[in-house]
Enzyme design. Structure first.
Site, PDB file in Angstrom:
ATOM      1  N   GLY A 195       0.813  -1.206   0.000  1.00  0.00           N
ATOM      2  CA  GLY A 195       0.000   0.000   0.000  1.00  0.00           C
ATOM      3  C   GLY A 195       0.849   1.260   0.000  1.00  0.00           C
ATOM      4  N   TRP A 200       2.299   1.656  -3.483  1.00  0.00           N
ATOM      5  CA  TRP A 200       1.265   2.091  -4.431  1.00  0.00           C
ATOM      6  C   TRP A 200       1.161   3.614  -4.452  1.00  0.00           C
ATOM      7  CZ3 TRP A 200      -3.299   4.777  -3.223  1.00  0.00           C
ATOM      8  CH2 TRP A 200      -4.190   4.936  -4.284  1.00  0.00           C
ATOM      9  N   HIS A 201       1.383   4.244  -3.314  1.00  0.00           N
ATOM     10  CA  HIS A 201       1.224   5.696  -3.239  1.00  0.00           C
ATOM     11  C   HIS A 201       2.285   6.450  -4.026  1.00  0.00           C
ATOM     12  CE1 HIS A 201      -1.619   4.979   0.079  1.00  0.00           C
ATOM     13  NE2 HIS A 201      -2.040   6.200  -0.153  1.00  0.00           N
ATOM     14  N   GLY A 202       3.455   5.888  -4.179  1.00  0.00           N
ATOM     15  CA  GLY A 202       4.478   6.629  -4.902  1.00  0.00           C
ATOM     16  C   GLY A 202       5.752   5.848  -5.088  1.00  0.00           C
TER      17      GLY A 202
END
Length: 464
Positions: free
Chosen positions: A323, A326-328
């Protein structure tokens, strides 16, 4: 196109609204869906048309794979579709990896092996993380026999419906498309319009008045490159903690409000997360559709809690690590994800002791942990995060700035008090009925928001 812009509020939205309901009024139901799908693609490509072929290609690929899975699994899960599902997942993840992570992998390859491979310098397409996750969920659900979609116009609308396209919430086909086929949703409904406008105005105010007021305070500290004293460091970190919350929850509010105007109920994405009394409670309130996706499509497939205590902890940690990534495309996002994964494990271990923590103590620990973790989420590099944390823990000196009242701290405190104690937009619209008081309130914050339109900014999650 931005929700917080004149062209969206005073041109795009009225035109799309009138066109959609006029087509439905004359029973051109499929044409109304096509109108909405085309309008949503226009919304996506308004600022930059370069990536319109990309999203169209992604939609075509996933539609064909999903249709194939629906045929194969028409009588339930058929494991012959496993390879088709793998093809779809690899295609989606590969697309995301290329556009979002290629340069990250090249940089780390160069650093690890002392190579000099040129970076690709690929611009991140708007919304790629969100429309990819939405379609991944669709493929898995199609494989499980939970959804079927043989109408290409319906599928395009499902993926591109403009309120959620750029920054969520992450949707499921089965919770969205039946609403477009509901006869009651094809007419103008004053109750949904009034509630939608009310929520939209709250979100608009959060974004342009609160979040954008906190932004320069956070930016000044994070981007200065200088050591920060105790008060400066805490002001910086708390400013970003407030900015991120009000910015992203604003987008979610505005998306929900816009959906309601078209009689579409989008899932709730925020429920006062800074009121959470544990890290588990925080994630049950923050970016709720992402939490649902991570649980249903990563944590449970990894084994969830079905394979013993140690494996449960490993699965929890890996889920939040993924997770975070996934953000960056950066180590700071991985660090942030690892911190939250470790916190989930620590909470599980604490529960094994049987000691019940006071809810106020739990809230204090949770909020401060979340605030500290946000430092790495915002930091460009590890060293920037460490620099801020050194200041927060007094390692760069404890100095009270002479210009304390103009240093941004009062603004930060007021904004966080709103997050801690005020009702959120969902609570404010429970059992909603249009009243003069609500109309005056919505009108007032709308006008105030318009006064701040002199400096229109993107939403933070456009970058993720």
């Amino acid at each position: 196109m931005l929700f917080n812009s004149y062209e969206f509020i005073f041109a795009y939205l009225p035109i799309v609204f009138i066109g959609y309901f006029l087509l439905n009024r004359f029973k051109f139901y499929n044409s109304a869906k096509i109108w909405m799908a085309l309008a949503s693609l226009f919304f996506y490509a308004y600022e930059d048309t370069r990536y319109l072929p990309l999203i169209l290609g992604s939609i075509a690929f996933n539609y064909l794979v999903g249709r194939g899975l629906s045929h194969i699994n028409s009588d339930g899960v058929n494991h012959k579709g496993r390879w088709l599902l793998i093809l779809g997942v690899v295609g989606d993840v590969g697309l995301l990896a290329y556009y979002k992570y290629a340069d990250f992998f090249i940089e780390n390859y160069n650093g690890l092996l002392s190579q000099d491979v040129s970076l690709l310098h690929i611009a991140l397409p708007l919304g790629i993380s969100f429309f990819t996750f939405t379609q991944l969920a669709y493929l898995v659900d199609a494989y499980r026999g939970k959804v079927k979609e043989y109408n290409i116009a319906n599928y395009v609308l499902f993926v591109t419906f403009f309120p959620h396209l750029i920054a969520g919430p992450i949707l499921h086909h089965k919770e969205m498309m039946p609403q477009f086929d509901d006869p009651d949703g094809k007419r103008v409904r004053a109750d949904n319009i009034s509630r939608g406008i009310f929520i939209f105005c709250i979100g608009l105010f959060k974004k342009v008045v609160i979040a954008d007021l906190l932004a320069p305070i956070a930016t000044a500290g994070f981007d200065s490159g200088q050591s920060l004293h105790f008060v400066e460091a805490w002001t910086t970190s708390l400013a970003y903690t407030g900015q991120l919350y009000f910015d992203f929850s604003a987008y979610s509010d505005m998306a929900i409000g816009l959906g309601l105007m078209f009689n579409i109920k989008l899932p709730i994405n925020f429920n006062s997360p800074y009121k959470g009394t544990s890290i588990k409670d925080f994630w049950a309130r923050w970016h709720m559709t992402l939490s649902r996706f991570l649980k249903d499509y990563i944590y449970i497939p990894l084994g969830g809690n079905r394979k013993g205590t140690t494996r449960t902890y490993v699965n929890l940690f890996l889920t939040f690590l993924i997770g975070g990534f996934w953000h960056g495309a950066g180590w700071t996002f991985i660090i942030w994800g690892a911190m939250h994964g470790a916190a989930q494990v620590v909470q599980r271990l604490w529960q094994l002791t049987g000691i019940k923590m006071n809810k106020y103590v739990g809230w204090f620990i949770t909020f401060n942990f979340v605030n500290i973790a946000w430092v790495f989420f915002r930091a460009e590099h590890w060293s920037d995060g460490v620099r801020i944390l050194k200041g927060m823990f007094g390692m760069s000196g404890v100095v009270i700035p002479p210009d304390l009242l103009t240093a941004g701290l009062p603004i930060v405190v007021v904004s966080l008090l709103i997050a801690f104690f005020a009702k959120n937009s969902i609570q404010l619209t429970e059992n909603f009925k249009p009243t003069l008081g609500r109309a005056v309130f919505a009108g007032a914050i709308f006008v105030i928001s318009l006064l701040y339109f002199n400096q229109i900014s993107e939403f933070l999650y456009f970058n993720f």
